[in-house]
Design a protein around this motif. Structure first.
Motif, PDB file in Angstrom:
ATOM      1  N   SER A  68     110.858  56.527  90.401  1.00 46.64           N
ATOM      2  CA  SER A  68     110.491  57.343  89.241  1.00 46.64           C
ATOM      3  C   SER A  68     109.970  56.489  88.101  1.00 46.64           C
ATOM      4  CB  SER A  68     111.711  58.153  88.776  1.00 46.64           C
ATOM      5  OG  SER A  68     112.732  57.261  88.381  1.00 46.64           O
ATOM      6  N   ASP A  69     110.095  55.175  88.219  1.00 49.74           N
ATOM      7  CA  ASP A  69     109.669  54.263  87.160  1.00 49.74           C
ATOM      8  C   ASP A  69     108.254  53.779  87.458  1.00 49.74           C
ATOM      9  OD1 ASP A  69     109.242  52.291  85.306  1.00 49.74           O
ATOM     10  OD2 ASP A  69     111.213  51.388  85.545  1.00 49.74           O
ATOM     11  N   GLN A  70     107.282  54.277  86.740  1.00 46.70           N
ATOM     12  CA  GLN A  70     105.884  53.938  86.993  1.00 46.70           C
ATOM     13  C   GLN A  70     105.522  52.520  86.570  1.00 46.70           C
ATOM     14  OE1 GLN A  70     103.868  56.012  88.740  1.00 46.70           O
ATOM     15  NE2 GLN A  70     105.734  57.191  88.962  1.00 46.70           N
ATOM     16  N   GLY A  71     106.421  51.828  85.880  1.00 50.14           N
ATOM     17  CA  GLY A  71     106.138  50.479  85.425  1.00 50.14           C
ATOM     18  C   GLY A  71     106.402  49.404  86.468  1.00 50.14           C
ATOM     19  N   LEU A  72     106.962  49.779  87.618  1.00 53.15           N
ATOM     20  CA  LEU A  72     107.272  48.798  88.641  1.00 53.15           C
ATOM     21  C   LEU A  72     106.029  48.278  89.337  1.00 53.15           C
ATOM     22  CD1 LEU A  72     110.370  50.333  90.469  1.00 53.15           C
ATOM     23  CD2 LEU A  72     110.336  48.464  88.831  1.00 53.15           C
ATOM     24  N   SER A  73     106.049  46.994  89.645  1.00 52.04           N
ATOM     25  CA  SER A  73     105.044  46.373  90.498  1.00 52.04           C
ATOM     26  C   SER A  73     105.796  45.658  91.601  1.00 52.04           C
ATOM     27  CB  SER A  73     104.211  45.358  89.722  1.00 52.04           C
ATOM     28  OG  SER A  73     103.503  45.978  88.682  1.00 52.04           O
ATOM     29  N   LEU A  74     105.169  45.494  92.740  1.00 47.98           N
ATOM     30  CA  LEU A  74     105.849  44.919  93.884  1.00 47.98           C
ATOM     31  C   LEU A  74     104.952  43.910  94.585  1.00 47.98           C
ATOM     32  CD1 LEU A  74     108.438  45.860  95.901  1.00 47.98           C
ATOM     33  CD2 LEU A  74     106.425  46.284  97.297  1.00 47.98           C
ATOM     34  N   LEU A  75     105.556  42.824  95.021  1.00 50.51           N
ATOM     35  CA  LEU A  75     104.868  41.811  95.812  1.00 50.51           C
ATOM     36  C   LEU A  75     105.721  41.592  97.044  1.00 50.51           C
ATOM     37  CD1 LEU A  75     102.421  39.925  95.735  1.00 50.51           C
ATOM     38  CD2 LEU A  75     103.867  38.239  94.624  1.00 50.51           C
ATOM     39  N   CYS A  76     105.130  41.744  98.219  1.00 50.34           N
ATOM     40  CA  CYS A  76     105.847  41.597  99.475  1.00 50.34           C
ATOM     41  C   CYS A  76     105.119  40.547 100.310  1.00 50.34           C
ATOM     42  CB  CYS A  76     105.874  42.947 100.189  1.00 50.34           C
ATOM     43  SG  CYS A  76     106.790  42.955 101.715  1.00 50.34           S
ATOM     44  N   ASN A  77     105.862  39.510 100.738  1.00 45.41           N
ATOM     45  CA  ASN A  77     105.260  38.381 101.450  1.00 45.41           C
ATOM     46  C   ASN A  77     105.933  38.190 102.795  1.00 45.41           C
ATOM     47  OD1 ASN A  77     104.303  37.876  98.769  1.00 45.41           O
ATOM     48  ND2 ASN A  77     106.176  36.752  98.409  1.00 45.41           N
ATOM     49  N   ASP A  78     105.192  37.633 103.757  1.00 43.25           N
ATOM     50  CA  ASP A  78     105.819  37.288 105.026  1.00 43.25           C
ATOM     51  C   ASP A  78     106.547  35.957 104.885  1.00 43.25           C
ATOM     52  OD1 ASP A  78     103.932  35.237 105.256  1.00 43.25           O
ATOM     53  OD2 ASP A  78     102.879  36.134 106.943  1.00 43.25           O
ATOM     54  N   GLN A  79     107.167  35.486 105.962  1.00 43.31           N
ATOM     55  CA  GLN A  79     107.987  34.272 105.886  1.00 43.31           C
ATOM     56  C   GLN A  79     107.171  33.008 105.644  1.00 43.31           C
ATOM     57  OE1 GLN A  79     110.144  34.175 109.537  1.00 43.31           O
ATOM     58  NE2 GLN A  79     108.313  34.212 110.808  1.00 43.31           N
ATOM     59  N   ASP A  80     105.836  33.088 105.778  1.00 45.25           N
ATOM     60  CA  ASP A  80     104.976  31.943 105.482  1.00 45.25           C
ATOM     61  C   ASP A  80     104.400  31.999 104.070  1.00 45.25           C
ATOM     62  OD1 ASP A  80     105.272  30.806 108.053  1.00 45.25           O
ATOM     63  OD2 ASP A  80     103.793  32.223 108.849  1.00 45.25           O
ATOM     64  N   GLY A  81     104.763  33.027 103.307  1.00 48.98           N
ATOM     65  CA  GLY A  81     104.283  33.148 101.940  1.00 48.98           C
ATOM     66  C   GLY A  81     102.961  33.877 101.812  1.00 48.98           C
ATOM     67  N   LEU A  82     102.502  34.509 102.888  1.00 49.04           N
ATOM     68  CA  LEU A  82     101.252  35.275 102.815  1.00 49.04           C
ATOM     69  C   LEU A  82     101.552  36.671 102.300  1.00 49.04           C
ATOM     70  CD1 LEU A  82      99.646  34.216 106.197  1.00 49.04           C
ATOM     71  CD2 LEU A  82      99.051  33.405 103.916  1.00 49.04           C
ATOM     72  N   CYS A  83     100.741  37.143 101.380  1.00 45.71           N
ATOM     73  CA  CYS A  83     100.938  38.459 100.787  1.00 45.71           C
ATOM     74  C   CYS A  83     100.678  39.540 101.831  1.00 45.71           C
ATOM     75  CB  CYS A  83     100.000  38.633  99.593  1.00 45.71           C
ATOM     76  SG  CYS A  83     100.172  40.236  98.809  1.00 45.71           S
ATOM     77  N   VAL A  84     101.647  40.443 101.978  1.00 45.57           N
ATOM     78  CA  VAL A  84     101.504  41.582 102.876  1.00 45.57           C
ATOM     79  C   VAL A  84     101.116  42.810 102.065  1.00 45.57           C
ATOM     80  CG1 VAL A  84     102.708  43.073 104.520  1.00 45.57           C
ATOM     81  CG2 VAL A  84     103.187  40.622 104.485  1.00 45.57           C
ATOM     82  N   VAL A  85     101.764  42.980 100.904  1.00 45.05           N
ATOM     83  CA  VAL A  85     101.484  44.121 100.035  1.00 45.05           C
ATOM     84  C   VAL A  85     101.647  43.678  98.584  1.00 45.05           C
ATOM     85  CG1 VAL A  85     102.273  46.412  99.313  1.00 45.05           C
ATOM     86  CG2 VAL A  85     102.347  45.796 101.718  1.00 45.05           C
ATOM     87  N   ALA A  86     100.742  44.130  97.736  1.00 47.31           N
ATOM     88  CA  ALA A  86     100.877  43.930  96.295  1.00 47.31           C
ATOM     89  C   ALA A  86     100.537  45.245  95.611  1.00 47.31           C
ATOM     90  CB  ALA A  86      99.963  42.818  95.797  1.00 47.31           C
ATOM     91  N   THR A  87     101.404  45.679  94.693  1.00 48.11           N
ATOM     92  CA  THR A  87     101.131  46.901  93.949  1.00 48.11           C
ATOM     93  C   THR A  87     101.206  46.604  92.457  1.00 48.11           C
ATOM     94  OG1 THR A  87     103.442  47.600  93.841  1.00 48.11           O
ATOM     95  CG2 THR A  87     102.185  48.305  95.777  1.00 48.11           C
ATOM     96  N   GLY A  88     100.631  47.488  91.672  1.00 49.78           N
ATOM     97  CA  GLY A  88     100.663  47.322  90.225  1.00 49.78           C
ATOM     98  C   GLY A  88     100.008  46.029  89.794  1.00 49.78           C
ATOM     99  N   ASP A  89     100.612  45.348  88.815  1.00 48.30           N
ATOM    100  CA  ASP A  89     100.017  44.113  88.310  1.00 48.30           C
ATOM    101  C   ASP A  89     100.630  42.861  88.935  1.00 48.30           C
ATOM    102  OD1 ASP A  89     102.457  44.156  87.052  1.00 48.30           O
ATOM    103  OD2 ASP A  89     101.675  43.838  85.040  1.00 48.30           O
ATOM    104  N   ALA A  90     101.349  43.014  90.063  1.00 49.27           N
ATOM    105  CA  ALA A  90     101.896  41.850  90.774  1.00 49.27           C
ATOM    106  C   ALA A  90     100.733  41.031  91.328  1.00 49.27           C
ATOM    107  CB  ALA A  90     102.816  42.304  91.907  1.00 49.27           C
ATOM    108  N   ASP A  91     100.750  39.736  91.079  1.00 48.87           N
ATOM    109  CA  ASP A  91      99.645  38.853  91.457  1.00 48.87           C
ATOM    110  C   ASP A  91      99.894  38.224  92.826  1.00 48.87           C
ATOM    111  OD1 ASP A  91      97.563  37.052  91.614  1.00 48.87           O
ATOM    112  OD2 ASP A  91      98.069  35.984  89.769  1.00 48.87           O
TER     113      ASP A  91
END
Length: 117
Positions: A27-50
């Motif tokens: 419900s909090d629209q201010g959240l951003s998310l960064l999801c990485n695999d075990q090698d540090g490669l970005c799988v998903v980025a939302t919002g202003d997560a770099d």
């Protein structure tokens, strides 16, 4: 939504769908998310997560995990503008970015008024 090679085929789609559902249920629209695999490669980025910070968060959680391998750590990073919570789930490093209440949405403390002390 940004999907980068790190997981292949169905595994990537499954992880992306789980993250999307979690963000949609928030419900909090201010959240951003960064999801990485075990090698540090970005799988998903939302919002202003770099996504450029993916390897940083993965390396940090691996180093903290080495302090006590029996526990799964949670790392909290607090700044004036935001709080970032980093944790590992199912071999993925997840960093949730939440703007602090005393920011005006632009990252400046006290609503961005430069004359305010």
């Amino acid at each position: 939504l940004v999907v980068v090679a790190g997981l292949r085929g169905e595994a990537c789609v499954e992880q992306t769908t789980r993250v999307d559902q979690g963000m949609a249920n928030s419900s909090d629209q201010g959240l951003s998310l960064l999801c990485n695999d075990q090698d540090g490669l970005c799988v998903v980025a939302t919002g202003d997560a770099d996504p450029a910070n993916s390897k940083l968060f993965t390396a940090m959680i691996k180093n903290v995990s080495a302090l006590n391998p029996a526990e799964i750590p949670t790392v909290t990073i607090e700044t004036d503008a935001r709080t970032i919570i980093v944790k590992e789930y199912d071999n993925l490093t997840v960093a949730v970015h939440h703007p602090n209440e005393n920011t005006g949405g632009d990252g400046d403390v006290d609503g961005g008024d430069p004359d305010r002390a």
